[in-house]
Motif scaffolding. Sequence first.
Motif, short mmCIF file in Angstrom:
data_model
loop_
_atom_site.label_atom_id
_atom_site.label_comp_id
_atom_site.label_asym_id
_atom_site.label_seq_id
_atom_site.Cartn_x
_atom_site.Cartn_y
_atom_site.Cartn_z
N VAL A 157 46.36 -21.43 24.16
CA VAL A 157 45.18 -20.62 23.88
C VAL A 157 45.60 -19.26 23.33
N ILE A 205 44.56 -15.48 22.24
CA ILE A 205 43.58 -14.40 22.38
C ILE A 205 43.92 -13.33 21.35
N PHE A 253 37.78 -13.49 30.50
CA PHE A 253 38.14 -14.76 29.85
C PHE A 253 39.48 -15.25 30.38
N ALA A 297 42.96 -23.57 21.19
CA ALA A 297 41.77 -22.73 21.25
C ALA A 297 42.13 -21.32 20.82
N TYR A 314 40.41 -17.33 20.87
CA TYR A 314 39.34 -16.49 21.43
C TYR A 314 39.46 -15.09 20.84
N THR A 334 38.45 -11.39 21.14
CA THR A 334 37.89 -10.38 22.02
C THR A 334 37.08 -9.38 21.20
N SER A 371 36.33 -19.44 19.54
CA SER A 371 35.38 -18.70 20.37
C SER A 371 35.51 -17.20 20.14
N ALA A 372 34.47 -16.48 20.53
CA ALA A 372 34.47 -15.03 20.36
C ALA A 372 33.39 -14.43 21.25
N THR A 389 30.28 -18.71 21.36
CA THR A 389 30.15 -17.26 21.21
C THR A 389 29.39 -16.66 22.39
N VAL A 432 31.85 -17.41 28.30
CA VAL A 432 32.57 -17.98 27.16
C VAL A 432 33.82 -18.70 27.67
N GLY A 433 34.53 -18.07 28.60
CA GLY A 433 35.72 -18.70 29.17
C GLY A 433 35.41 -20.03 29.82
N VAL A 437 34.69 -22.63 27.10
CA VAL A 437 35.94 -23.03 26.45
C VAL A 437 36.74 -23.96 27.37
#
Length: 236
Positions: A9, A11, A36, A103, A105, A107, A137-138, A214, A224-225, A228
Amino acid sequence: MSKTTPARVLIVTTSTPSYERAGYRTGLWLGELTHFWDVIEKEGHHLTVASVDGGQVPIDPESLSTLILAMGGTKKRYEDASFMSILDDTPTLDSIVDVAWDAVYLTGGHGTMFDFPHNPVLAEILVNTFESDGVVSAVCHGPAGFLGATLSDGSALVSGRKVTGFSWPEEKLAGRNKVVPFRLDEALKEEGAKYSKALRPMAEKVVRDGNLVTGQNPMSAEGVGKAVAKLLARRK
């Protein structure tokens, strides 16, 4: 612990420490990282933090206020020198662009409004992940990173997809509506996104459309976490 194979993952954080038209300091909104992180780490996945330019990640000072730190366990993370050292020397996006991520993400923090949009390296990471059936994701201002991301068929990453992100009423509430470079909600709509927001400013809102997740604001990072994590648990 997750019963699935640990996922990789990524970030992503901003590297922008201030606004262009005002002296306000900005950067990463710390809670949007920690909330997250806490969810994904609990599932046993591998997390990597990278920033646009690499090096030390600027942190929005307002996200370090006593009230904000008290939310969702952020204070505990902020007091953990080992955890905070992760932000002292992050890799650049360029250095990890060829890694296969399960994944990604993005921030938030207002800094993302300046260095996330139309960033070709970030766009490449997002598109490669999304088109490999990974999760993208965001949260909050993080969706600014979707702007300019184009899929291999020529369409925008967000075109026709349901998303959320920091709303204009929230921008006014934060007193930043006159210094942000653009309206995030309108910019997402211009790329064909089906943008929606919570009825009440700063209320939690998480939107999932397939492998795209999102969250609207800092209150939504944990959600969101969780979304995901559920998607990662479905991997074979």
